[in-house]
Write a protein that holds these residues in place. Sequence first.
Motif, mmCIF file in Angstrom:
data_model
loop_
_atom_site.group_PDB
_atom_site.id
_atom_site.type_symbol
_atom_site.label_atom_id
_atom_site.label_comp_id
_atom_site.label_asym_id
_atom_site.label_seq_id
_atom_site.Cartn_x
_atom_site.Cartn_y
_atom_site.Cartn_z
ATOM 1 N N UNK A 19 -7.183 4.566 -7.740
ATOM 2 C CA UNK A 19 -7.715 5.401 -8.832
ATOM 3 C C UNK A 19 -9.176 5.073 -9.117
ATOM 4 N N UNK A 20 -9.507 3.793 -9.159
ATOM 5 C CA UNK A 20 -10.882 3.386 -9.460
ATOM 6 C C UNK A 20 -11.854 3.838 -8.377
ATOM 7 N N UNK A 21 -11.489 3.645 -7.116
ATOM 8 C CA UNK A 21 -12.384 4.043 -6.026
ATOM 9 C C UNK A 21 -12.563 5.552 -5.956
ATOM 10 N N UNK A 22 -11.480 6.288 -6.139
ATOM 11 C CA UNK A 22 -11.614 7.739 -6.119
ATOM 12 C C UNK A 22 -12.534 8.214 -7.234
ATOM 13 N N UNK A 23 -12.446 7.580 -8.396
ATOM 14 C CA UNK A 23 -13.328 7.937 -9.512
ATOM 15 C C UNK A 23 -14.785 7.626 -9.165
ATOM 16 N N UNK A 49 -14.275 5.217 6.329
ATOM 17 C CA UNK A 49 -15.680 5.164 6.740
ATOM 18 C C UNK A 49 -16.595 4.750 5.598
ATOM 19 N N UNK A 50 -16.129 4.821 4.366
ATOM 20 C CA UNK A 50 -16.949 4.457 3.209
ATOM 21 C C UNK A 50 -16.737 3.030 2.736
ATOM 22 N N UNK A 51 -15.575 2.447 2.994
ATOM 23 C CA UNK A 51 -15.257 1.107 2.508
ATOM 24 C C UNK A 51 -15.480 0.113 3.645
ATOM 25 N N UNK A 63 -3.152 -2.140 -5.665
ATOM 26 C CA UNK A 63 -3.587 -1.065 -4.757
ATOM 27 C C UNK A 63 -3.632 0.264 -5.498
ATOM 28 N N UNK A 64 -2.627 0.539 -6.326
ATOM 29 C CA UNK A 64 -2.629 1.785 -7.104
ATOM 30 C C UNK A 64 -3.827 1.855 -8.037
ATOM 31 N N UNK A 65 -4.123 0.756 -8.716
ATOM 32 C CA UNK A 65 -5.289 0.721 -9.607
ATOM 33 C C UNK A 65 -6.586 0.886 -8.827
ATOM 34 N N UNK A 113 -3.162 -1.361 2.716
ATOM 35 C CA UNK A 113 -4.545 -0.953 2.457
ATOM 36 C C UNK A 113 -4.997 0.133 3.426
ATOM 37 N N UNK A 114 -4.682 -0.018 4.705
ATOM 38 C CA UNK A 114 -5.064 1.004 5.684
ATOM 39 C C UNK A 114 -4.385 2.335 5.394
ATOM 40 N N UNK A 115 -3.128 2.288 4.997
ATOM 41 C CA UNK A 115 -2.394 3.519 4.696
ATOM 42 C C UNK A 115 -2.969 4.223 3.470
ATOM 43 N N UNK A 116 -3.238 3.482 2.417
ATOM 44 C CA UNK A 116 -3.713 4.087 1.169
ATOM 45 C C UNK A 116 -5.172 4.527 1.233
ATOM 46 N N UNK A 117 -5.993 3.838 2.037
ATOM 47 C CA UNK A 117 -7.430 4.119 2.031
ATOM 48 C C UNK A 117 -7.946 4.654 3.358
ATOM 49 N N UNK A 118 -7.069 5.169 4.215
ATOM 50 C CA UNK A 118 -7.531 5.698 5.499
ATOM 51 C C UNK A 118 -8.479 6.867 5.301
#
Length: 122
Positions: A92-96, A34-36, A87-89, A25-30
């Motif tokens: 994509x959802x969070x970036x959208x 600050x937003x999550x 995590x992949x899903x 999670x830290x690697x994918x959403x670093x």
Amino acid sequence: MNIELRTDKHIQNSERLIDYVREELNQEFQRHSERITHFSVHLSDENGAKGGDDDIRCMIEARPAGLKPVVVNHRAHNVDTAIRGAIDRLKRSLEHVIEKKDNVRPGALALADTDTAAEIDE
């Protein structure tokens, strides 16, 4: 960023699993750290001891600051694949959702200004 991991009685929770989930999670959403504010990860074996195809379910809920929580699910044949798929899903959802919030369209304001101008001419 707070990360919570829960498992059902059919999946063994361990420090190794917790560390793996946190690292992924830290690697994918670093980039969005600050937003999550919070991640909640739930792992379950839907068929219990019976086994079966794609019976491991990973549900991840992410809570971005100032937005509604985003929840995704992924089913797979093992824990690792279920976590990666979720995590992949989620990525994509969070970036959208974040992109949609950052790029608000000003089109509605332009229509309101046109209506006001038409009433003034009359």
